[in-house]
Design a protein around this motif. Structure first.
Motif, PDB file in Angstrom:
ATOM      1  N   ASP A 108      -0.883  -2.557 -16.279  1.00 16.66           N
ATOM      2  CA  ASP A 108      -1.961  -3.127 -15.463  1.00 16.66           C
ATOM      3  C   ASP A 108      -1.431  -3.347 -14.058  1.00 16.66           C
ATOM      4  O   ASP A 108      -0.815  -4.362 -13.756  1.00 16.66           O
ATOM      5  CB  ASP A 108      -2.453  -4.446 -16.062  1.00 16.66           C
ATOM      6  CG  ASP A 108      -3.700  -4.962 -15.346  1.00 16.66           C
ATOM      7  OD1 ASP A 108      -4.030  -4.428 -14.269  1.00 16.66           O
ATOM      8  OD2 ASP A 108      -4.329  -5.899 -15.856  1.00 16.66           O
ATOM      9  N   GLY A 109      -1.643  -2.345 -13.200  1.00 12.89           N
ATOM     10  CA  GLY A 109      -1.158  -2.427 -11.829  1.00 12.89           C
ATOM     11  C   GLY A 109      -1.970  -3.329 -10.941  1.00 12.89           C
ATOM     12  O   GLY A 109      -1.563  -3.610  -9.806  1.00 12.89           O
ATOM     13  N   THR A 126       5.880   1.461  -2.952  1.00 10.99           N
ATOM     14  CA  THR A 126       5.289   1.613  -4.279  1.00 10.99           C
ATOM     15  C   THR A 126       3.908   0.980  -4.294  1.00 10.99           C
ATOM     16  O   THR A 126       3.744  -0.150  -3.837  1.00 10.99           O
ATOM     17  CB  THR A 126       6.163   0.957  -5.369  1.00 10.99           C
ATOM     18  OG1 THR A 126       7.477   1.527  -5.337  1.00 10.99           O
ATOM     19  CG2 THR A 126       5.574   1.177  -6.744  1.00 10.99           C
ATOM     20  N   GLU A 127       2.934   1.725  -4.804  1.00  8.85           N
ATOM     21  CA  GLU A 127       1.573   1.212  -4.939  1.00  8.85           C
ATOM     22  C   GLU A 127       1.156   1.295  -6.403  1.00  8.85           C
ATOM     23  O   GLU A 127       1.486   2.258  -7.095  1.00  8.85           O
ATOM     24  CB  GLU A 127       0.589   2.044  -4.102  1.00  8.85           C
ATOM     25  CG  GLU A 127       0.858   2.005  -2.601  1.00  8.85           C
ATOM     26  CD  GLU A 127      -0.082   2.926  -1.833  1.00  8.85           C
ATOM     27  OE1 GLU A 127      -0.091   2.820  -0.594  1.00  8.85           O
ATOM     28  OE2 GLU A 127      -0.782   3.748  -2.474  1.00  8.85           O
ATOM     29  N   ARG A 132      -2.376   3.301 -12.974  1.00 10.74           N
ATOM     30  CA  ARG A 132      -1.709   4.289 -12.111  1.00 10.74           C
ATOM     31  C   ARG A 132      -0.664   3.600 -11.229  1.00 10.74           C
ATOM     32  O   ARG A 132      -0.897   2.502 -10.732  1.00 10.74           O
ATOM     33  CB  ARG A 132      -2.737   5.013 -11.241  1.00 10.74           C
ATOM     34  CG  ARG A 132      -2.101   6.005 -10.261  1.00 10.74           C
ATOM     35  CD  ARG A 132      -3.157   6.792  -9.524  1.00 10.74           C
ATOM     36  NE  ARG A 132      -3.874   7.689 -10.416  1.00 10.74           N
ATOM     37  CZ  ARG A 132      -4.757   8.593  -9.986  1.00 10.74           C
ATOM     38  NH1 ARG A 132      -5.039   8.702  -8.701  1.00 10.74           N
ATOM     39  NH2 ARG A 132      -5.373   9.372 -10.857  1.00 10.74           N
ATOM     40  N   LEU A 133       0.461   4.284 -11.055  1.00  9.75           N
ATOM     41  CA  LEU A 133       1.517   3.807 -10.150  1.00  9.75           C
ATOM     42  C   LEU A 133       1.975   4.970  -9.284  1.00  9.75           C
ATOM     43  O   LEU A 133       2.153   6.088  -9.785  1.00  9.75           O
ATOM     44  CB  LEU A 133       2.698   3.244 -10.952  1.00  9.75           C
ATOM     45  CG  LEU A 133       3.871   2.717 -10.106  1.00  9.75           C
ATOM     46  CD1 LEU A 133       4.376   1.394 -10.661  1.00  9.75           C
ATOM     47  CD2 LEU A 133       5.014   3.725 -10.081  1.00  9.75           C
ATOM     48  N   LYS A 134       2.156   4.702  -8.013  1.00 11.61           N
ATOM     49  CA  LYS A 134       2.539   5.770  -7.083  1.00 11.61           C
ATOM     50  C   LYS A 134       3.708   5.288  -6.217  1.00 11.61           C
ATOM     51  O   LYS A 134       3.676   4.182  -5.664  1.00 11.61           O
ATOM     52  CB  LYS A 134       1.347   6.146  -6.205  1.00 11.61           C
ATOM     53  CG  LYS A 134       1.607   7.333  -5.295  1.00 11.61           C
ATOM     54  CD  LYS A 134       0.338   7.759  -4.564  1.00 11.61           C
ATOM     55  CE  LYS A 134      -0.642   8.421  -5.518  1.00 11.61           C
ATOM     56  NZ  LYS A 134      -1.797   9.029  -4.805  1.00 11.61           N
ATOM     57  N   ILE A 155       5.440  10.421  -5.954  1.00 10.13           N
ATOM     58  CA  ILE A 155       5.591  10.409  -7.412  1.00 10.13           C
ATOM     59  C   ILE A 155       4.480   9.553  -8.007  1.00 10.13           C
ATOM     60  O   ILE A 155       4.313   8.384  -7.634  1.00 10.13           O
ATOM     61  CB  ILE A 155       6.961   9.841  -7.807  1.00 10.13           C
ATOM     62  CG1 ILE A 155       8.074  10.637  -7.110  1.00 10.13           C
ATOM     63  CG2 ILE A 155       7.148   9.860  -9.317  1.00 10.13           C
ATOM     64  CD1 ILE A 155       9.397   9.930  -7.036  1.00 10.13           C
ATOM     65  N   THR A 156       3.719  10.117  -8.933  1.00  4.62           N
ATOM     66  CA  THR A 156       2.572   9.416  -9.514  1.00  4.62           C
ATOM     67  C   THR A 156       2.709   9.325 -11.026  1.00  4.62           C
ATOM     68  O   THR A 156       2.973  10.334 -11.689  1.00  4.62           O
ATOM     69  CB  THR A 156       1.255  10.132  -9.162  1.00  4.62           C
ATOM     70  OG1 THR A 156       1.148  10.256  -7.745  1.00  4.62           O
ATOM     71  CG2 THR A 156       0.064   9.347  -9.682  1.00  4.62           C
ATOM     72  N   PHE A 157       2.533   8.105 -11.546  1.00  5.96           N
ATOM     73  CA  PHE A 157       2.434   7.878 -12.988  1.00  5.96           C
ATOM     74  C   PHE A 157       0.981   7.593 -13.320  1.00  5.96           C
ATOM     75  O   PHE A 157       0.357   6.739 -12.688  1.00  5.96           O
ATOM     76  CB  PHE A 157       3.278   6.674 -13.416  1.00  5.96           C
ATOM     77  CG  PHE A 157       4.750   6.944 -13.552  1.00  5.96           C
ATOM     78  CD1 PHE A 157       5.317   7.164 -14.797  1.00  5.96           C
ATOM     79  CD2 PHE A 157       5.566   6.972 -12.433  1.00  5.96           C
ATOM     80  CE1 PHE A 157       6.677   7.395 -14.929  1.00  5.96           C
ATOM     81  CE2 PHE A 157       6.926   7.204 -12.550  1.00  5.96           C
ATOM     82  CZ  PHE A 157       7.476   7.423 -13.802  1.00  5.96           C
TER      83      PHE A 157
END
Length: 201
Positions: A108-109, A126-127, A132-134, A155-157
């Motif tokens: 939960d970003g 980092t966002e 989603r995490l970038k 880089i994206t998760f």
């Protein structure tokens, strides 16, 4: 070397010179030979003591050094990428890599804050949003002629119910992607998500 040692050395040199001059003046070569021999022996003994003192003044290391991971208490998710193969399309020449893992974790970003590390070094930025995490990473590469090249990575998760998708895009060109491949070959490409740590961007 202390002050007393310096004084003793100076006094010894002065006494030696005075005796040497007196022996030469009165042509007493036997005394002169004995003085030279004693001076040589004294110098050898002093050098030996100095060397012994120098050797004993160095500290010794017992056991093996312990490498501490400053982020070990903040681990959230980690994965080592290997065999990265970059590709592009005719519509978009950006070099990219994608992979998907059939696993899932609760992410939960919006509620929580995270940082993305690449090979244990924090990304420039980092966002994170819900699911989603970038991470944005800048890497500097030095060429053989000393010229430096800055290459950017995004880089994206993406976290799904039953899988995690990882996407990497880079602005490296086909001419300098070799630097990236060599870096990955030597260092790997370890992606690590940690809970927010004060002081990281």
């Amino acid at each position: 070397m202390g002050l007393l040692e310096w004084i003793l050395i100076i006094v010894g040199i002065v006494a030696f010179v005075l005796i040497l001059l007196a022996s030469i003046k009165y042509q007493n070569y036997k005394v002169l030979g004995i003085i030279v021999l004693l001076a040589w022996c004294g110098l050898s003994v002093y050098s030996g003591f100095t060397l012994l003192k120098y050797e004993n003044s160095h500290s010794n290391l017992f056991g093996t050094p312990e490498v501490h991971d400053p982020y070990e208490n903040f681990n959230y998710y980690e994965y080592d990428l290997s065999g990265i193969s970059w590709y592009f399309t005719e519509e978009d020449p950006t070099l990219r890599y994608e992979t998907e893992y059939k696993t899932s974790i609760k992410f939960d970003g919006n509620k929580n804050k995270y940082h993305l590390l690449v090979n244990n070094a924090p990304c420039t930025k980092t966002e994170s949003t819900n699911g989603r995490l970038k991470g944005f990473l800048k890497k500097q590469f030095t060429q053989m002629d000393g010229e430096t090249k800055i290459i950017n990575f995004e880089i994206t998760f993406e976290f799904y119910v039953s899988s995690i998708k990882i996407k990497i895009e880079t602005d490296a060109t086909s001419e300098d992607i070799g630097y990236v491949n060599e870096y990955v070959e030597i260092n790997g490409f370890n992606l690590r998500i940690i809970n927010a740590v004060y002081g990281l961007g």
